[in-house]
Scaffold this motif. Structure first.
Motif, mmCIF file in Angstrom:
data_model
loop_
_atom_site.group_PDB
_atom_site.id
_atom_site.type_symbol
_atom_site.label_atom_id
_atom_site.label_comp_id
_atom_site.label_asym_id
_atom_site.label_seq_id
_atom_site.Cartn_x
_atom_site.Cartn_y
_atom_site.Cartn_z
ATOM 1 N N UNK A 93 0.834 -1.198 0.000
ATOM 2 C CA UNK A 93 0.000 0.000 0.000
ATOM 3 C C UNK A 93 0.873 1.254 0.000
ATOM 4 N N UNK A 94 0.602 2.153 -0.911
ATOM 5 C CA UNK A 94 1.297 3.442 -0.917
ATOM 6 C C UNK A 94 0.631 4.389 0.068
ATOM 7 N N UNK A 95 1.436 5.108 0.804
ATOM 8 C CA UNK A 95 0.897 6.071 1.758
ATOM 9 C C UNK A 95 1.066 7.495 1.232
ATOM 10 N N UNK A 96 0.157 8.372 1.652
ATOM 11 C CA UNK A 96 0.221 9.771 1.268
ATOM 12 C C UNK A 96 1.454 10.432 1.877
ATOM 13 N N UNK A 97 1.849 11.534 1.262
ATOM 14 C CA UNK A 97 3.020 12.268 1.737
ATOM 15 C C UNK A 97 2.708 13.762 1.860
ATOM 16 N N UNK A 98 3.549 14.415 2.636
ATOM 17 C CA UNK A 98 3.584 15.873 2.690
ATOM 18 C C UNK A 98 5.049 16.267 2.886
ATOM 19 N N UNK A 99 5.316 17.544 3.096
ATOM 20 C CA UNK A 99 6.687 17.967 3.396
ATOM 21 C C UNK A 99 6.876 17.997 4.915
ATOM 22 N N UNK A 100 8.136 17.917 5.345
ATOM 23 C CA UNK A 100 8.409 17.831 6.781
ATOM 24 C C UNK A 100 8.396 19.182 7.483
ATOM 25 N N UNK A 101 8.724 20.258 6.755
ATOM 26 C CA UNK A 101 8.822 21.570 7.402
ATOM 27 C C UNK A 101 8.475 22.679 6.409
ATOM 28 N N UNK A 102 8.187 23.852 6.936
ATOM 29 C CA UNK A 102 7.922 25.026 6.102
ATOM 30 C C UNK A 102 9.184 25.432 5.352
ATOM 31 N N UNK A 103 8.998 25.852 4.097
ATOM 32 C CA UNK A 103 10.097 26.422 3.314
ATOM 33 C C UNK A 103 9.547 27.602 2.515
ATOM 34 N N UNK A 104 10.408 28.562 2.201
ATOM 35 C CA UNK A 104 9.958 29.791 1.540
ATOM 36 C C UNK A 104 10.826 30.117 0.340
ATOM 37 N N UNK A 105 10.247 30.914 -0.552
ATOM 38 C CA UNK A 105 10.966 31.362 -1.740
ATOM 39 C C UNK A 105 10.391 32.703 -2.177
ATOM 40 N N UNK B 63 3.581 21.999 5.456
ATOM 41 C CA UNK B 63 3.013 20.654 5.552
ATOM 42 C C UNK B 63 1.492 20.717 5.681
ATOM 43 N N UNK B 64 0.831 19.680 5.178
ATOM 44 C CA UNK B 64 -0.629 19.615 5.246
ATOM 45 C C UNK B 64 -1.041 18.186 5.584
ATOM 46 N N UNK B 65 -2.161 18.026 6.297
ATOM 47 C CA UNK B 65 -2.598 16.682 6.672
ATOM 48 C C UNK B 65 -3.104 15.872 5.484
ATOM 49 N N UNK B 66 -3.281 14.589 5.716
ATOM 50 C CA UNK B 66 -3.768 13.682 4.676
ATOM 51 C C UNK B 66 -5.088 14.176 4.097
ATOM 52 N N UNK B 67 -5.257 13.935 2.814
ATOM 53 C CA UNK B 67 -6.480 14.261 2.067
ATOM 54 C C UNK B 67 -6.705 15.757 1.875
ATOM 55 N N UNK B 68 -5.670 16.559 2.145
ATOM 56 C CA UNK B 68 -5.769 17.998 1.869
ATOM 57 C C UNK B 68 -5.608 18.274 0.384
ATOM 58 N N UNK B 69 -4.693 17.557 -0.255
ATOM 59 C CA UNK B 69 -4.337 17.847 -1.633
ATOM 60 C C UNK B 69 -3.377 19.019 -1.697
ATOM 61 N N UNK B 70 -3.221 19.573 -2.867
ATOM 62 C CA UNK B 70 -2.400 20.766 -3.056
ATOM 63 C C UNK B 70 -3.345 21.965 -3.051
ATOM 64 N N UNK B 71 -3.141 22.860 -2.098
ATOM 65 C CA UNK B 71 -4.050 23.989 -1.914
ATOM 66 C C UNK B 71 -3.254 25.284 -1.906
ATOM 67 N N UNK C 85 12.860 19.305 -1.805
ATOM 68 C CA UNK C 85 13.846 18.350 -1.278
ATOM 69 C C UNK C 85 14.435 18.849 0.035
ATOM 70 N N UNK C 86 14.686 20.154 0.127
ATOM 71 C CA UNK C 86 15.243 20.717 1.359
ATOM 72 C C UNK C 86 14.262 20.634 2.518
ATOM 73 N N UNK C 87 12.970 20.654 2.204
ATOM 74 C CA UNK C 87 11.944 20.542 3.243
ATOM 75 C C UNK C 87 11.838 19.123 3.778
ATOM 76 N N UNK C 88 12.206 18.152 2.958
ATOM 77 C CA UNK C 88 12.064 16.751 3.340
ATOM 78 C C UNK C 88 10.660 16.259 3.067
ATOM 79 N N UNK C 89 10.518 14.968 2.905
ATOM 80 C CA UNK C 89 9.220 14.361 2.598
ATOM 81 C C UNK C 89 8.812 13.457 3.749
ATOM 82 N N UNK C 90 7.603 13.664 4.234
ATOM 83 C CA UNK C 90 7.070 12.888 5.358
ATOM 84 C C UNK C 90 5.952 11.984 4.876
ATOM 85 N N UNK C 91 6.045 10.723 5.233
ATOM 86 C CA UNK C 91 5.000 9.765 4.888
ATOM 87 C C UNK C 91 3.904 9.811 5.941
ATOM 88 N N UNK C 92 2.662 9.875 5.495
ATOM 89 C CA UNK C 92 1.514 9.925 6.394
ATOM 90 C C UNK C 92 0.883 8.538 6.512
#
Length: 275
Positions: A1-13, A30-38, A114-121
């Protein structure tokens, strides 16, 4: 089973918008599961725009999504980097209606994520698995884009340009994060010098410069290329971003000279039939 992901920390540009020419600050959270890209317009009372195919309202030289009376445009480069990293959920705060263009590619976005890191939910990912032929044609020009079943994510693109400098370009990549960063992310947006004044009269390309756009004229390239076939690689970058509006895709995308209009039409078809 593939799990959803988000980023680990805030990053700015920070930077300027390609078409608006306005200074803009962007923050990925970062955003919780089922948020999508908002997208969140902090300059418009925090109103949200979900990055979904159904919310596309314009494809004139860029992809625009609109919801709750506000819009964001030229989102395809950021969406492409998010798709390459297979990010399911993230909040994109902007204090203007267009993300910064950076150098005209998606490399800055890719590296920022990539600098923010990827977190598996914990929640299961709803991957869009192409199990049939999905296709959009422009019968007047012969251009098309389609998606076929494939065990992975692959993009094949043929670009047809009458200019003697460019001509026919073709590339075919199985897309993973490493391949994307090396072969696609550095490919920048391209403009024909003769078009620039007309675009600016239309209110487009106001932030464009030789720092963020590859420009060519009848004699040659005005600035150096990252790749001999940079145009078709940027077209692949765009189609990856536009199709992320349908979700994270498993399939083989084949395109012949498609642009944002065909790409987002295919995203709408995929979202409606497989989403």
């Amino acid at each position: 089973m593939q799990r959803q992901t988000t980023i680990k920390k805030d990053v700015s540009y920070r930077g300027i918008g390609l078409h608006s020419g306005r200074e803009v600050s962007m923050r990925l959270l970062p955003a919780p599961a089922d948020t999508g890209i908002v997208f969140v317009r902090t300059d418009a009372g925090g109103r949200q725009i979900h990055a979904r195919a159904a919310n596309v309202t314009s494809t004139l030289r860029a992809t625009t999504v609109e919801e709750n009376g506000v819009k964001v445009f030229t989102i395809e480069h950021l969406m492409s980097a998010l798709h390459a990293h297979r990010i399911d959920n993230v909040c994109v705060e902007l204090n203007a209606e267009e993300p910064p263009v950076a150098d005209g590619s998606s490399l800055a976005y890719f590296d920022l994520i990539e600098s923010a890191g990827i977190e598996e939910l914990r929640s299961e990912r709803h991957e869009i698995v192409i199990d049939r032929v999905c296709r959009i044609d422009d019968e007047a020009t012969g251009r098309f884009v389609m998606a076929l079943p494939y065990d992975g994510f692959r993009v094949s693109f043929i670009s047809l340009n009458p200019h003697k400098l460019i001509g026919t370009q073709y590339e075919d990549f199985h897309i993973d994060a490493q391949t994307y960063r090396r072969e696609i992310a550095p490919a920048r947006t391209i403009a024909y010098e003769k078009e620039i004044d007309q675009l600016r009269e239309m209110g487009l390309g106001l932030g464009g410069s030789l720092e963020n756009v590859i420009v060519y004229n009848d004699e040659g390239w005005i600035n150096p290329l990252h790749f001999a076939d940079e145009l078709v690689r940027h077209k692949i970058l765009d189609v990856i971003g536009d199709l992320r509006l349908a979700g994270i895709i498993r399939g083989h995308v084949i395109a012949a000279a498609s642009g944002h209009a065909l790409n987002t039409a295919l995203a709408k078809q995929i979202a409606a039939s497989l989403g």
